[in-house]
Design an enzyme around this catalytic site. Structure first.
Site, PDB file in Angstrom:
ATOM      1  N   HIS A  62       0.859  -1.189   0.000  1.00  9.54           N
ATOM      2  CA  HIS A  62       0.000   0.000   0.000  1.00  9.54           C
ATOM      3  C   HIS A  62       0.892   1.235   0.000  1.00  9.54           C
ATOM      4  O   HIS A  62       2.105   1.148   0.258  1.00  9.54           O
ATOM      5  CB  HIS A  62      -0.951   0.004   1.200  1.00  9.54           C
ATOM      6  CG  HIS A  62      -0.268   0.118   2.527  1.00  9.54           C
ATOM      7  ND1 HIS A  62       0.452  -0.916   3.081  1.00  9.54           N
ATOM      8  CD2 HIS A  62      -0.187   1.146   3.418  1.00  9.54           C
ATOM      9  CE1 HIS A  62       0.937  -0.548   4.252  1.00  9.54           C
ATOM     10  NE2 HIS A  62       0.576   0.710   4.479  1.00  9.54           N
ATOM     11  N   HIS A  64       1.401   3.928   1.913  1.00  5.49           N
ATOM     12  CA  HIS A  64       1.851   4.708   3.055  1.00  5.49           C
ATOM     13  C   HIS A  64       3.369   4.756   2.968  1.00  5.49           C
ATOM     14  O   HIS A  64       4.014   3.754   2.638  1.00  5.49           O
ATOM     15  CB  HIS A  64       1.405   4.078   4.373  1.00  5.49           C
ATOM     16  CG  HIS A  64       0.015   4.459   4.772  1.00  5.49           C
ATOM     17  ND1 HIS A  64      -0.767   3.689   5.610  1.00  5.49           N
ATOM     18  CD2 HIS A  64      -0.736   5.557   4.462  1.00  5.49           C
ATOM     19  CE1 HIS A  64      -1.939   4.286   5.794  1.00  5.49           C
ATOM     20  NE2 HIS A  64      -1.943   5.410   5.098  1.00  5.49           N
ATOM     21  N   ASP A  66       5.874   4.634   4.844  1.00  2.36           N
ATOM     22  CA  ASP A  66       6.759   3.688   5.536  1.00  2.36           C
ATOM     23  C   ASP A  66       6.888   2.370   4.782  1.00  2.36           C
ATOM     24  O   ASP A  66       7.752   1.554   5.102  1.00  2.36           O
ATOM     25  CB  ASP A  66       6.288   3.445   6.974  1.00  2.36           C
ATOM     26  CG  ASP A  66       4.879   2.879   7.073  1.00  2.36           C
ATOM     27  OD1 ASP A  66       4.001   3.400   6.373  1.00  2.36           O
ATOM     28  OD2 ASP A  66       4.662   1.935   7.858  1.00  2.36           O
ATOM     29  N   HIS A  67       6.069   2.195   3.746  1.00  2.00           N
ATOM     30  CA  HIS A  67       6.128   0.955   2.966  1.00  2.00           C
ATOM     31  C   HIS A  67       6.677   1.150   1.548  1.00  2.00           C
ATOM     32  O   HIS A  67       6.928   0.150   0.871  1.00  2.00           O
ATOM     33  CB  HIS A  67       4.749   0.307   2.896  1.00  2.00           C
ATOM     34  CG  HIS A  67       4.326  -0.315   4.184  1.00  2.00           C
ATOM     35  ND1 HIS A  67       4.353  -1.670   4.409  1.00  2.00           N
ATOM     36  CD2 HIS A  67       3.887   0.251   5.339  1.00  2.00           C
ATOM     37  CE1 HIS A  67       3.939  -1.917   5.644  1.00  2.00           C
ATOM     38  NE2 HIS A  67       3.649  -0.767   6.225  1.00  2.00           N
ATOM     39  N   HIS A 138      -7.075  -2.108   5.454  1.00  2.00           N
ATOM     40  CA  HIS A 138      -6.278  -1.044   6.068  1.00  2.00           C
ATOM     41  C   HIS A 138      -7.041   0.263   5.860  1.00  2.00           C
ATOM     42  O   HIS A 138      -8.153   0.261   5.326  1.00  2.00           O
ATOM     43  CB  HIS A 138      -4.885  -1.026   5.440  1.00  2.00           C
ATOM     44  CG  HIS A 138      -3.877  -0.226   6.193  1.00  2.00           C
ATOM     45  ND1 HIS A 138      -3.803  -0.195   7.565  1.00  2.00           N
ATOM     46  CD2 HIS A 138      -2.884   0.608   5.752  1.00  2.00           C
ATOM     47  CE1 HIS A 138      -2.821   0.600   7.939  1.00  2.00           C
ATOM     48  NE2 HIS A 138      -2.248   1.101   6.857  1.00  2.00           N
ATOM     49  N   ASP A 209       0.103  -4.176   6.152  1.00  2.00           N
ATOM     50  CA  ASP A 209      -0.709  -3.607   7.233  1.00  2.00           C
ATOM     51  C   ASP A 209      -2.160  -4.025   7.043  1.00  2.00           C
ATOM     52  O   ASP A 209      -2.747  -3.771   5.987  1.00  2.00           O
ATOM     53  CB  ASP A 209      -0.634  -2.080   7.215  1.00  2.00           C
ATOM     54  CG  ASP A 209       0.748  -1.555   7.547  1.00  2.00           C
ATOM     55  OD1 ASP A 209       1.671  -2.371   7.708  1.00  2.00           O
ATOM     56  OD2 ASP A 209       0.908  -0.323   7.640  1.00  2.00           O
ATOM     57  N   HIS A 267       5.780  -5.660  11.729  1.00  2.00           N
ATOM     58  CA  HIS A 267       5.215  -4.310  11.868  1.00  2.00           C
ATOM     59  C   HIS A 267       5.038  -3.983  13.357  1.00  2.00           C
ATOM     60  O   HIS A 267       3.969  -3.591  13.816  1.00  2.00           O
ATOM     61  CB  HIS A 267       3.897  -4.166  11.107  1.00  2.00           C
ATOM     62  CG  HIS A 267       3.619  -2.750  10.683  1.00  2.00           C
ATOM     63  ND1 HIS A 267       2.951  -1.851  11.474  1.00  2.00           N
ATOM     64  CD2 HIS A 267       3.945  -2.079   9.554  1.00  2.00           C
ATOM     65  CE1 HIS A 267       2.856  -0.691  10.860  1.00  2.00           C
ATOM     66  NE2 HIS A 267       3.470  -0.801   9.683  1.00  2.00           N
TER      67      HIS A 267
END
Length: 306
Positions: A62, A64, A66-67, A138, A209, A267
């Site tokens: 996805h 976001h 941080d990914h 998510h 996530d 995570h």
């Protein structure tokens, strides 16, 4: 065929001294793949000595940061290293990545980047295995990925070959075991005459996530390994629900229902960076064969011969 997983980043949204942002490197035979690419992933790859040269496929769960924010530095490093082969990037939101790559001038690199959107049930086929995207839950559009090996040929029945069919031990056995037909004393012997039932290939499932879902249970059914979001303890379940994550207990419940062989929690919130044992203890009460992912932890996915 070697099937090896290396955790490059196991933290939650914020990296810590102990854990980098999410990323998992997978080697399956000759294929090298990356699942998520958080901040600092290329440095983690350098430390883990995974190499960049043979990395041709990156799967993002996805968008976001941080990914996926680590993609940009990695892509530029590949260009500076004179990469010429096409790079495939998969995501649930292809148009966003295409726009970002164009804004960064990546249409002028010395190699092409092919961005493809993957939806629930869509798959990417490789030699001997496939990667299947599946819907997750998510707070933004997201998918998880299942790495599924093709079924293997059944075990060779030496007794049947030798005693019932009269074939002497030797090179002919190897041919039959490889799935090739042979001719023995004027008779065609096909592999199905001496091989047992097909054996299930190996399977690893990564949620990214996600809240616990029936879809995850479905696709993870009998998996060798389930890598599941386990951001919080059960006492923070309300926040897990609000933020679209899972508790360690919920991850364990998914593993138990799916009848997986091993659960790996990842995570990990910075609340537990120095000591994630409370998460492990919570999960083990529900599903015993659970471990916590750590940065640079590697494990080989072996065949189940039971």
């Amino acid at each position: 065929m070697l099937f090896k997983i290396t955790f490059l980043g196991t933290s939650g949204t914020i990296p810590s001294v102990e854990r980098n942002s999410p990323a998992i490197f997978v080697q399956f035979g000759g294929q090298r793949m990356l699942f998520d690419c958080g901040e600092g992933t290329q440095r983690q790859m350098m430390i883990a000595k995974t190499g960049f040269r043979n990395l041709d496929n990156i799967f993002i769960t996805h968008l976001h940061t941080d990914h996926f924010i680590g993609l940009f530095g990695l892509i530029e490093t590949m260009s500076l290293n004179e990469r010429s082969r096409e790079l495939n990037v998969y995501s649930p939101r292809a148009e966003v990545l295409r726009a970002l790559f164009e804004a960064f001038g990546y249409d002028q690199l010395n190699y092409d980047i092919r961005v493809r959107e993957l939806k629930d049930g869509e798959e990417v086929k490789f030699d001997g295995f496939k990667v299947v995207a599946f819907r997750t839950e998510h707070i933004v559009k997201s998918v998880g990925y299942a790495i599924i090996e093709n079924d293997r040929r059944g075990k060779f029945n030496r007794e049947k070959a030798e005693k019932e069919l009269g074939i002497p031990p030797g090179p002919l056995y190897a041919k039959l075991a490889r799935g090739e037909s042979i001719v023995w004393k004027g008779r065609t012997i096909t592999p199905d005459m001496v091989l047992g039932e097909k054996r299930r290939g190996r399977k690893v499932v990564y949620t990214g996530d996600s809240r616990p879902t029936k879809r995850t249970v479905e696709i993870a059914r009998n998996a060798d390994i389930l890598i599941h979001d386990a951001s919080f303890k059960e006492e923070l379940k309300d926040w897990a629900i609000e933020s679209g994550h899972s508790t360690a207990k919920e991850a364990a419940e998914v593993a138990r229902e799916a009848n997986v062989k091993k659960l790996i929690l990842t995570h990990i919130s910075t609340r537990y960076s120095k000591d994630a044992s409370p998460l492990l203890e919570e999960a083990k009460k529900v599903f015993e064969n659970t471990i916590i992912a750590e940065d640079f932890m590697s494990l080989e996915v072996t065949f189940d011969e039971s």
